[in-house]
Write an enzyme that holds these catalytic residues in place. Structure first.
Site, PDB file in Angstrom:
ATOM      1  N   LYS A 118       3.103 -67.179  42.625  1.00 21.19           N
ATOM      2  CA  LYS A 118       2.177 -67.022  41.499  1.00 21.19           C
ATOM      3  C   LYS A 118       1.985 -68.384  40.857  1.00 21.19           C
ATOM      4  O   LYS A 118       2.852 -69.255  40.956  1.00 21.19           O
ATOM      5  CB  LYS A 118       2.755 -66.051  40.459  1.00 21.19           C
ATOM      6  CG  LYS A 118       1.719 -65.452  39.532  1.00 21.19           C
ATOM      7  CD  LYS A 118       1.068 -64.210  40.125  1.00 21.19           C
ATOM      8  CE  LYS A 118       0.044 -63.624  39.193  1.00 21.19           C
ATOM      9  NZ  LYS A 118      -0.439 -62.314  39.664  1.00 21.19           N
TER      10      LYS A 118
HETATM   11  P1  NAD Z   1      -9.055 -59.610  33.332  1.00 17.40           P
HETATM   12  O1  NAD Z   1      -8.907 -60.889  32.626  1.00 17.40           O
HETATM   13  O2  NAD Z   1     -10.265 -59.373  34.183  1.00 17.40           O
HETATM   14  O3  NAD Z   1      -8.978 -58.382  32.296  1.00 17.40           O
HETATM   15  C1  NAD Z   1      -7.949 -58.246  31.373  1.00 17.40           C
HETATM   16  C2  NAD Z   1      -8.361 -57.181  30.378  1.00 17.40           C
HETATM   17  O4  NAD Z   1      -7.288 -56.915  29.486  1.00 17.40           O
HETATM   18  C3  NAD Z   1      -9.546 -57.587  29.512  1.00 17.40           C
HETATM   19  O5  NAD Z   1     -10.393 -56.460  29.318  1.00 17.40           O
HETATM   20  C4  NAD Z   1      -8.903 -57.973  28.182  1.00 17.40           C
HETATM   21  O6  NAD Z   1      -9.770 -57.787  27.070  1.00 17.40           O
HETATM   22  C5  NAD Z   1      -7.755 -56.976  28.137  1.00 17.40           C
HETATM   23  N1  NAD Z   1      -6.665 -57.382  27.267  1.00 17.40           N
HETATM   24  C6  NAD Z   1      -6.029 -58.584  27.225  1.00 17.40           C
HETATM   25  N2  NAD Z   1      -5.082 -58.563  26.266  1.00 17.40           N
HETATM   26  C7  NAD Z   1      -5.124 -57.336  25.713  1.00 17.40           C
HETATM   27  C8  NAD Z   1      -4.393 -56.710  24.675  1.00 17.40           C
HETATM   28  N3  NAD Z   1      -3.425 -57.352  24.021  1.00 17.40           N
HETATM   29  N4  NAD Z   1      -4.702 -55.429  24.349  1.00 17.40           N
HETATM   30  C9  NAD Z   1      -5.676 -54.764  25.010  1.00 17.40           C
HETATM   31  N5  NAD Z   1      -6.397 -55.307  25.998  1.00 17.40           N
HETATM   32  C10 NAD Z   1      -6.132 -56.575  26.346  1.00 17.40           C
HETATM   33  O7  NAD Z   1      -7.711 -59.433  34.191  1.00 17.40           O
HETATM   34  P2  NAD Z   1      -7.467 -58.505  35.440  1.00 17.40           P
HETATM   35  O8  NAD Z   1      -7.688 -59.316  36.676  1.00 17.40           O
HETATM   36  O9  NAD Z   1      -8.168 -57.213  35.257  1.00 17.40           O
HETATM   37  O10 NAD Z   1      -5.894 -58.296  35.339  1.00 17.40           O
HETATM   38  C11 NAD Z   1      -5.338 -57.318  34.461  1.00 17.40           C
HETATM   39  C12 NAD Z   1      -3.890 -57.093  34.868  1.00 17.40           C
HETATM   40  O11 NAD Z   1      -3.844 -56.631  36.225  1.00 17.40           O
HETATM   41  C13 NAD Z   1      -2.982 -58.311  34.813  1.00 17.40           C
HETATM   42  O12 NAD Z   1      -1.665 -57.902  34.491  1.00 17.40           O
HETATM   43  C14 NAD Z   1      -3.006 -58.805  36.255  1.00 17.40           C
HETATM   44  O13 NAD Z   1      -1.863 -59.581  36.580  1.00 17.40           O
HETATM   45  C15 NAD Z   1      -3.001 -57.482  36.976  1.00 17.40           C
HETATM   46  N6  NAD Z   1      -3.493 -57.525  38.340  1.00 17.40           N
HETATM   47  C16 NAD Z   1      -4.734 -57.986  38.635  1.00 17.40           C
HETATM   48  C17 NAD Z   1      -5.182 -57.985  39.945  1.00 17.40           C
HETATM   49  C18 NAD Z   1      -6.586 -58.400  40.316  1.00 17.40           C
HETATM   50  O14 NAD Z   1      -6.966 -58.229  41.476  1.00 17.40           O
HETATM   51  N7  NAD Z   1      -7.352 -58.904  39.398  1.00 17.40           N
HETATM   52  C19 NAD Z   1      -4.333 -57.541  40.979  1.00 17.40           C
HETATM   53  C20 NAD Z   1      -3.072 -57.051  40.649  1.00 17.40           C
HETATM   54  C21 NAD Z   1      -2.663 -57.058  39.324  1.00 17.40           C
END
Ligand code: NAD
Length: 428
Positions: A118
């Protein structure tokens, strides 16, 4: 059920950082591991390689700004490192260590041939112009160049990084190599060696594993009430897939607030409104609700798709769902995990629920290396099969051993990693 009497009292605190949370998870798993693998367990508590880099860039106003960047390869026993890159003002080395460790376990749970890695930069990209973000990405890619490569360590998007960032990253690596190397990152634009289906893949994996869990609990997805925290890459896609399957997505929360509609929100309208206005409040056919209301609304399924440590000892007692699907990495603190367990709420752990993203990243890497691209139907059906098979393996192990899905997923993942480690032996 797990034996919780061994859990130390410090777990009553919600303040555990992600790395400590991960160490607690390994502690909980150790009693269930194959005894022959126990001499190797400590390997999992020590990241193999961690790099901290200074990332200096010239801002648009001519000032030179410095940012701290990280890349951690937690474990490479099963293959090259794989894991995303996060741009966030609160990124720390220990957070990246935890995220890389969860990648090790996750990649083993869905059995893709990768280790865990990561990366991240401690920065608020929203305060940078697009040109500054490009310079930041290119300098960071150059600084961690000594660790990455299509057969060494393959980054991908995470919070606040997207396919444009991956395109800049791939271009920088390729320029430094003197040849176009699409396989160095995944999550690229489709016109640049990206894969069809990658955008929705993580949300799709969350959906598929939740459908499986619901089937076992006798919950019908059609008409099920769903709340989703996080409306980004993962949360928006998961919301859309649930709504398309006839579920009612009654509540959504992001970093701007929470909205509610008891009859179900129109996800596409909410997405468009969010894109146009930058917030959720005022979205069509919705009413704003406060944080407490969000966590306590009457639902069947909660998708936690925002960030770490969102389900805590404070709000876990409020949750009225029967299933919690962890779309985010580490959204549930160990203390909250115990509360959900005591309350009989089924948690589909992150290392299983959100593994759809890395699975399609694996497909993307395979397509890049073989220079042969698959149809979206082929990708989705292969993804669905891997997610369903992984869910079944974890579910069956949990029931055979009488343990939680999280513990069972960790047992499965850890045993695959440690078996590889043991077979490779210790050098010299
Ligand atoms: P992103 O940046 O596209 O979206 C994050 C979302 O969370 C946004 O809507 C933001 O407004 C919201 N958010 C942030 N802080 C917040 C809070 N304190 N309270 C409420 N909402 C909040 O990110 P993403 O790619 O969707 O990733 C989200 C999670 O999923 C992370 O933990 C990431 O590690 C995990 N993840 C993502 C992927 C991927 O393919 N993108 C894969 C596996 C895991």
């Amino acid at each position: 059920m797990d034996n919780t009497s061994k859990i130390p009292s410090y777990l009553s605190r919600d303040q555990l950082g992600p790395w400590e949370t991960y160490l607690v998870q390994i502690d909980r798993v150790e009693p269930y591991l194959d005894k022959a693998l126990l001499p190797w367990v400590e390997t999992l508590t020590r990241p193999k390689r961690s790099l901290i880099v200074d990332v200096p860039i010239r801002l648009d106003n001519g000032v030179i700004a410095h940012y701290e960047g990280y890349r951690v390869q937690h474990n490479l026993s099963r293959g090259p490192g794989k894991g995303g890159i996060r741009f966030h003002p609160e990124v720390t080395l220990t957070e990246v260590m935890a995220l890389s460790a969860w990648m090790t376990i996750k990649n083993a749970v869905v059995n893709v041939p990768y280790g865990g890695a990561k990366g991240g930069i401690r920065v608020d990209p929203k305060k940078l112009s697009i040109a500054e973000q490009e310079r930041l990405t290119r300098r960071y890619a150059s600084e961690i160049n000594i660790m990455i490569g299509p057969d060494r360590d393959i980054p991908a998007p995470d919070i606040n990084t997207n396919e444009q960032v991956m395109a800049w990253f791939m271009d920088t690596y390729s320029v430094n190599q003197g040849k176009t190397t699409t396989g160095v990152v995944t999550g690229k634009p489709v016109s640049l060696g990206g894969s069809l289906g990658r955008h929705d893949a993580t949300g799709r994996g969350v959906f598929v594993t939740t459908v499986e869990a619901a089937r076992h609990l006798g919950i019908s997805i059609a008409g099920a009430r769903v709340a989703v925290q996080g409306f980004g890459n993962v949360g928006e896609a998961a919301s859309r897939l649930f709504a398309d399957a006839g579920a009612k997505v009654v509540a959504i929360q992001d970093d701007t607030g929470s909205i509610y509609n008891a009859s179900g929100l129109d996800i596409r309208k909410v997405r468009q409104y969010r894109q146009e206005t930058g917030g959720l409040a005022g979205a069509p056919d919705s009413e704003p609700i406060d944080n407490e209301h969000f966590w306590s609304c009457e639902i069947d399924i909660l998708v936690a798709a925002a960030m770490e440590n969102q389900i805590t000892e404070h709000n876990a007692p409020l949750i009225r769902a029967r299933i919690v699907a962890e779309g985010a990495n580490g959204p549930t603190t160990p203390g909250a995990d115990l509360i959900l367990q005591e309350r009989g709420i089924l948690v589909i752990p992150d290392v299983l629920a959100n593994a759809g993203g890395v699975t399609v990243s694996y497909f993307e890497w395979v397509q890049d290396i073989s220079a042969f691209f698959w149809s979206e139907d082929e990708i989705n059906s292969r993804l669905d099969k891997i997610m369903r098979d992984a869910f079944a393996a974890v579910w069956n192990a949990a029931h055979a051993k009488g343990i939680l899905l999280r513990t069972a997923a960790f047992v499965l993942g850890c045993e695959r990693v440690l078996t590889a480690r043991k077979l490779r032996g210790l050098y010299p």
